[in-house]
Write an enzyme that holds these catalytic residues in place. Structure first.
Site: not given
Length: 395
Positions: A105, A177
């Site tokens: 990300y 994540d």
């Protein structure tokens, strides 16, 4: 696998309702404790809550819920996904080194490349589909291996078991994540991961109405260390947002299952369209991580990405679709179309984006709860507009 999923669906409702409800009145919803401070009955012995930065009953109910769903011992709620991620990174010290997946990300990339080096924490980005490269990147001072699977935005798949083995052999922590999967479809702590992280803004909340982050540990001592950092930095989730997130979690299974089913159909449609150069979705058998994902998760999820030839064609497509919103974020009840190069990964230099396959023609699609036939029909007409642009302009 189906028994596992059904048990998680039940746990989601029970953990967020009966398990942490209000005892005195029997209210099925956790009360919202909008109080910054709490009266202490004794001069010498304080109760479990004194100041809401350090602990709030509504946030406590949420933290217990996510810990239970992830199979952990300690859950912690933060003001955003990045607040959870950055606080977890603060478990490290100056001189430490991180091995991190290159397909990550954009906000995580920014924190790792621009903030951590200022306090003496170094990093190496690696293609986590190449385990030999991961192993060779580990140094004597490597303290953390950071995983994102499926990754954002190209839906890369990391073999969690193999990375955990590498980490344990080298005395490294592992962070993962789990935003795209949630504990409904993937439970990293059961596979040996040390800290699971979420942007709970996304599927766990599901309504594009709050910003929230979560972290979960199985090891109690590690959980205490992370809780100390949560209190020290103070980037906690407020009581009102904690309540909203608990409500969102209650409907996670029904929302996510419908969105994921639609995503599978849309991915198949796009995969057969002549204008689409590539579709990134771990539910397609052509995806290189298909088998690994199927072994460690119970569903391919509701996010996919697809590559169109150029930015101009992508723009024509975006401006022609009628149903999805064009916005940052994902995981809402509404379908969300985004352009990673300008949105989620704008913090990443163009050269770095291109190395990772984040081209100017790449679009990410988070599938909502609209009728799947309507979504496909909308995509079909928008792709037709984009095709006509090619014919007209020759791009």
């Amino acid at each position: 696998m189906s028994g596992y999923k059904e048990s998680l669906e039940t746990s989601i409702v029970v953990a967020s309702t009966r398990g942490h409800g209000e005892r005195k009145t029997g209210a099925v919803n956790v009360p919202i404790y909008l109080s910054s401070t709490f009266h202490q009955e004794s001069f010498d012995e304080f109760g479990p809550y004194d100041y809401s930065r350090s602990g709030n009953p509504t946030r406590d109910a949420l933290e217990k819920t996510i810990a239970e769903l992830e199979g952990g011992t300690r859950g912690l709620a933060f003001a955003s996904g990045l607040a959870a991620i950055s606080s977890a990174f603060m478990l490290l010290s100056a001189g430490d080194h991180i091995v991190i997946t290159e397909d990550v990300y954009g906000g995580t990339f920014r924190f790792v490349t621009e903030v951590l080096p200022r306090i003496g924490i170094k990093h190496t980005f690696v293609d986590f589909t190449d385990l030999e490269s991961v192993a060779s990147a580990i140094r004597s001072n490597t303290k953390l291996i950071y995983i994102e699977t499926p990754s954002n935005p190209c839906l890369g798949i990391t073999d969690i078991n193999r990375i955990v083995e590498l980490a344990k052999a080298n005395n490294c922590l592992t962070f993962l994540d789990n935003t795209f999967m949630t504990p409904l479809y993937q439970r990293p702590l059961d596979l040996g991961v040390d800290v699971v992280l979420h942007s709970a803004t996304k599927f766990l909340s599901g309504h594009s109405d709050i910003i929230a982050g979560l972290a979960v540990t199985k090891d109690e001592e590690l959980g205490k260390r992370l809780a100390f950092l949560q209190n020290s930095f103070g980037a906690i989730l407020g009581a009102q947002d904690s309540f909203s997130l608990i409500q969102g979690i209650k409907t996670l299974s029904v929302r996510f299952e419908k969105s994921a089913d639609s995503a599978q159909q849309i991915a198949a449609y796009l995969n057969n369209h002549t204008l689409v150069e590539e579709v990134y979705y771990p539910g397609l058998t052509s995806h290189p991580g298909y088998e690994i994902h199927a072994q460690q998760a119970t569903n391919p999820g509701a996010v996919l990405s697809f590559r169109l030839p150029t930015q101009a064609i992508a723009k024509a497509f975006v401006e022609s679709v009628q149903i999805p919103v064009f916005a940052v974020s994902l995981g809402g009840v509404e379908s969300i179309l985004s352009h990673p190069a300008q949105m989620s990964h704008a913090a990443m230099p163009k050269s770095e984006r291109e190395k990772r396959g984040i081209t100017d023609g790449l679009l990410r699609f988070s599938v909502g709860l609209e009728n799947v036939d309507d979504l496909i029909a909308d995509f079909d007409q928008a792709l037709l507009v984009a095709a006509k642009l090619i014919e007209k302009v020759g791009i």
